[in-house]
Design an enzyme around this catalytic site. Sequence first.
Site, PDB file in Angstrom:
ATOM      1  N   GLU A 269       4.279   7.481  -9.377  1.00  0.00           N
ATOM      2  CA  GLU A 269       3.037   7.045 -10.034  1.00  0.00           C
ATOM      3  C   GLU A 269       2.395   8.231 -10.743  1.00  0.00           C
ATOM      4  O   GLU A 269       2.478   9.362 -10.254  1.00  0.00           O
ATOM      5  CB  GLU A 269       2.056   6.485  -8.990  1.00  0.00           C
ATOM      6  CG  GLU A 269       2.597   5.223  -8.334  1.00  0.00           C
ATOM      7  CD  GLU A 269       1.661   4.633  -7.273  1.00  0.00           C
ATOM      8  OE1 GLU A 269       0.567   5.199  -7.039  1.00  0.00           O
ATOM      9  OE2 GLU A 269       2.043   3.606  -6.682  1.00  0.00           O
ATOM     10  N   HIS A 292      -2.006   0.785  -9.197  1.00  0.00           N
ATOM     11  CA  HIS A 292      -2.339   1.036  -7.784  1.00  0.00           C
ATOM     12  C   HIS A 292      -3.839   0.836  -7.525  1.00  0.00           C
ATOM     13  O   HIS A 292      -4.525   1.715  -7.003  1.00  0.00           O
ATOM     14  CB  HIS A 292      -1.900   2.449  -7.366  1.00  0.00           C
ATOM     15  CG  HIS A 292      -1.744   2.587  -5.873  1.00  0.00           C
ATOM     16  ND1 HIS A 292      -0.816   3.398  -5.292  1.00  0.00           N
ATOM     17  CD2 HIS A 292      -2.410   1.987  -4.835  1.00  0.00           C
ATOM     18  CE1 HIS A 292      -0.909   3.312  -3.967  1.00  0.00           C
ATOM     19  NE2 HIS A 292      -1.886   2.456  -3.677  1.00  0.00           N
TER      20      HIS A 292
HETATM   21  P1  NAI Z   1      -1.027  -3.219   8.671  1.00  0.00           P
HETATM   22  O1  NAI Z   1      -0.552  -2.051   9.412  1.00  0.00           O
HETATM   23  O2  NAI Z   1      -2.223  -3.944   9.129  1.00  0.00           O
HETATM   24  O3  NAI Z   1       0.173  -4.289   8.555  1.00  0.00           O
HETATM   25  C1  NAI Z   1       1.493  -3.954   8.266  1.00  0.00           C
HETATM   26  C2  NAI Z   1       2.396  -4.942   8.964  1.00  0.00           C
HETATM   27  O4  NAI Z   1       3.750  -4.699   8.563  1.00  0.00           O
HETATM   28  C3  NAI Z   1       2.365  -4.802  10.492  1.00  0.00           C
HETATM   29  O5  NAI Z   1       2.112  -6.066  11.064  1.00  0.00           O
HETATM   30  C4  NAI Z   1       3.767  -4.301  10.831  1.00  0.00           C
HETATM   31  O6  NAI Z   1       4.216  -4.743  12.092  1.00  0.00           O
HETATM   32  C5  NAI Z   1       4.573  -4.884   9.698  1.00  0.00           C
HETATM   33  N1  NAI Z   1       5.848  -4.229   9.464  1.00  0.00           N
HETATM   34  C6  NAI Z   1       6.159  -2.919   9.583  1.00  0.00           C
HETATM   35  N2  NAI Z   1       7.449  -2.717   9.260  1.00  0.00           N
HETATM   36  C7  NAI Z   1       7.958  -3.919   8.918  1.00  0.00           C
HETATM   37  C8  NAI Z   1       9.239  -4.369   8.490  1.00  0.00           C
HETATM   38  N3  NAI Z   1      10.244  -3.511   8.350  1.00  0.00           N
HETATM   39  N4  NAI Z   1       9.407  -5.684   8.236  1.00  0.00           N
HETATM   40  C9  NAI Z   1       8.388  -6.554   8.403  1.00  0.00           C
HETATM   41  N5  NAI Z   1       7.160  -6.194   8.810  1.00  0.00           N
HETATM   42  C10 NAI Z   1       6.952  -4.892   9.064  1.00  0.00           C
HETATM   43  O7  NAI Z   1      -1.194  -2.740   7.163  1.00  0.00           O
HETATM   44  P2  NAI Z   1      -2.121  -3.371   6.046  1.00  0.00           P
HETATM   45  O8  NAI Z   1      -3.480  -2.790   6.142  1.00  0.00           O
HETATM   46  O9  NAI Z   1      -1.951  -4.834   6.034  1.00  0.00           O
HETATM   47  O10 NAI Z   1      -1.445  -2.729   4.738  1.00  0.00           O
HETATM   48  C11 NAI Z   1      -0.137  -3.114   4.314  1.00  0.00           C
HETATM   49  C12 NAI Z   1       0.328  -2.216   3.187  1.00  0.00           C
HETATM   50  O11 NAI Z   1      -0.581  -2.297   2.082  1.00  0.00           O
HETATM   51  C13 NAI Z   1       0.434  -0.732   3.533  1.00  0.00           C
HETATM   52  O12 NAI Z   1       1.613  -0.207   2.958  1.00  0.00           O
HETATM   53  C14 NAI Z   1      -0.720  -0.108   2.807  1.00  0.00           C
HETATM   54  O13 NAI Z   1      -0.453   1.216   2.497  1.00  0.00           O
HETATM   55  C15 NAI Z   1      -0.786  -0.993   1.561  1.00  0.00           C
HETATM   56  N6  NAI Z   1      -2.073  -0.940   0.875  1.00  0.00           N
HETATM   57  C16 NAI Z   1      -2.050  -0.917  -0.499  1.00  0.00           C
HETATM   58  C17 NAI Z   1      -3.233  -0.866  -1.208  1.00  0.00           C
HETATM   59  C18 NAI Z   1      -3.213  -0.872  -2.702  1.00  0.00           C
HETATM   60  O14 NAI Z   1      -4.141  -0.333  -3.306  1.00  0.00           O
HETATM   61  N7  NAI Z   1      -2.228  -1.459  -3.312  1.00  0.00           N
HETATM   62  C19 NAI Z   1      -4.535  -0.783  -0.530  1.00  0.00           C
HETATM   63  C20 NAI Z   1      -4.448  -0.923   0.912  1.00  0.00           C
HETATM   64  C21 NAI Z   1      -3.245  -0.976   1.568  1.00  0.00           C
END
Ligand code: NAI
Length: 409
Positions: A269, A292
């Site tokens: 990015e 992003h």
């Molecule tokens: P979270 O930690 O609450 O949820 C992530 C889920 O993914 C968990 O339930 C975990 O068990 C599951 N997981 C982990 N590895 C996995 C796999 N191999 N297969 C299936 N499930 C798996 O995280 P949250 O807050 O929901 O965020 C998710 C993603 O969104 C993160 O990567 C975060 O960095 C990204 N994000 C992106 C933003 C953006 O601006 N685009 C802003 C905020 C978050």
Amino acid sequence: MSQTSIHKSKIKVVLLEGLHSNAPQLFKDDGYTQIECYDKALSDEELKAVLADANFVGIRSRTKITLDILNHAPKLAAIGCFCIGTNQVDLAAARSHGVPVFNAPFANTRSVAELVLGEMLLLIRGIPEKNAAAHRGQWLKTAKGSHEARGKTLGIVGYGHIGTQLGLLAESLGMQVIFFDILKKLSLGNAQAVASMEQLFAQANIVTFHVPETPQTKNLLNHENIGLLKDEAIVINASRGSVIEIPALVKALQQKKVAGAAVDVFPVEPSSNQQEFLSELIPFDNVILTPHIGGSTLEAQANIGIEVAEKLIHYSNNGSTIGAVNFPQVALPTHTGNYRLLHVHKNKPGVLSQINELFSEESINITAQYLQTYEDIGYVVTDIDRESDENILEKLKLIPGTLRSRILY
Ligand code: NAI
């Protein structure tokens, strides 16, 4: 003036990088008076100067808190990262200085979920390419490839904070929600877990990724498995750039296997708005490309301001470390009528017994005691029922292995 007010008036809070105004306001509302706000990140030398007598610091991503900076901040009690990530802080060094680091991991959850919902609705109507064509003077009036969301299946990979929020929003549109997570998760609403990602790919009209960046999530969608998607599926990635193998998505778009996509995060990015954005997805009108900004809303910024300021104030007033990313997690009741002593020490045998021996020698009655350890440090909080004096604090600080000690009034 009460002892608590005098105590708060001595505490210096430094807030950098133009944090949302509700952060200083929360400190003011709680009785803190020494609050220094800066619009920008400071140079290392400036930072050392302002932190020389600071007790709390609030930063965003541009301020790097290194071991060197920590060595120049002898009074620092805690660091607040007013953002999601905490890579800008040397967390181990902060811990070894007895300094907890707080952040706001979920303040922008809703913002991401709403963006994905909006993109999904646009993509199943084929709006991105119709919009792009209209900007070029072309009139693509057709119902071909245009669908309602109602009754369609949304497949969520990673059913965490964002995934669950999105699932509930999608159900309110009449969608079926299925999800795959490596952990057993409680289904919200009528969402149904599926046993594998492949099963999810086979059933979902729209597949969206909400997993963290880990070695296991690298290229979750790839050349090998993209063929398992339903024909004309829609793919959304607002998690991390490493999660989708972009060349595989490009191929599937060229072959019209995938009808459209929305991508907010990329393997590489631009580091600033001045740098050019490069991606193999640029030529596709049916791909929504966003820089992003999944979590970038004013509401999320405001939530971050509140969430992190509250955590710092809570730690300052009460000693509670719930939500710290590098520290033992201790949830504490309020300590009205008691004095509370906080003691952070190296996690080695004998420290707690020395603390309690000291209280016994001083004829201090302990009304409650909480201990938690995390990696190389221990955090013990002791409520005592008699008026304390700085003398006890000084003696506590002399116990070998002590990293930091504070008294709360
Ligand atoms: P979270 O930690 O609450 O949820 C992530 C889920 O993914 C968990 O339930 C975990 O068990 C599951 N997981 C982990 N590895 C996995 C796999 N191999 N297969 C299936 N499930 C798996 O995280 P949250 O807050 O929901 O965020 C998710 C993603 O969104 C993160 O990567 C975060 O960095 C990204 N994000 C992106 C933003 C953006 O601006 N685009 C802003 C905020 C978050």
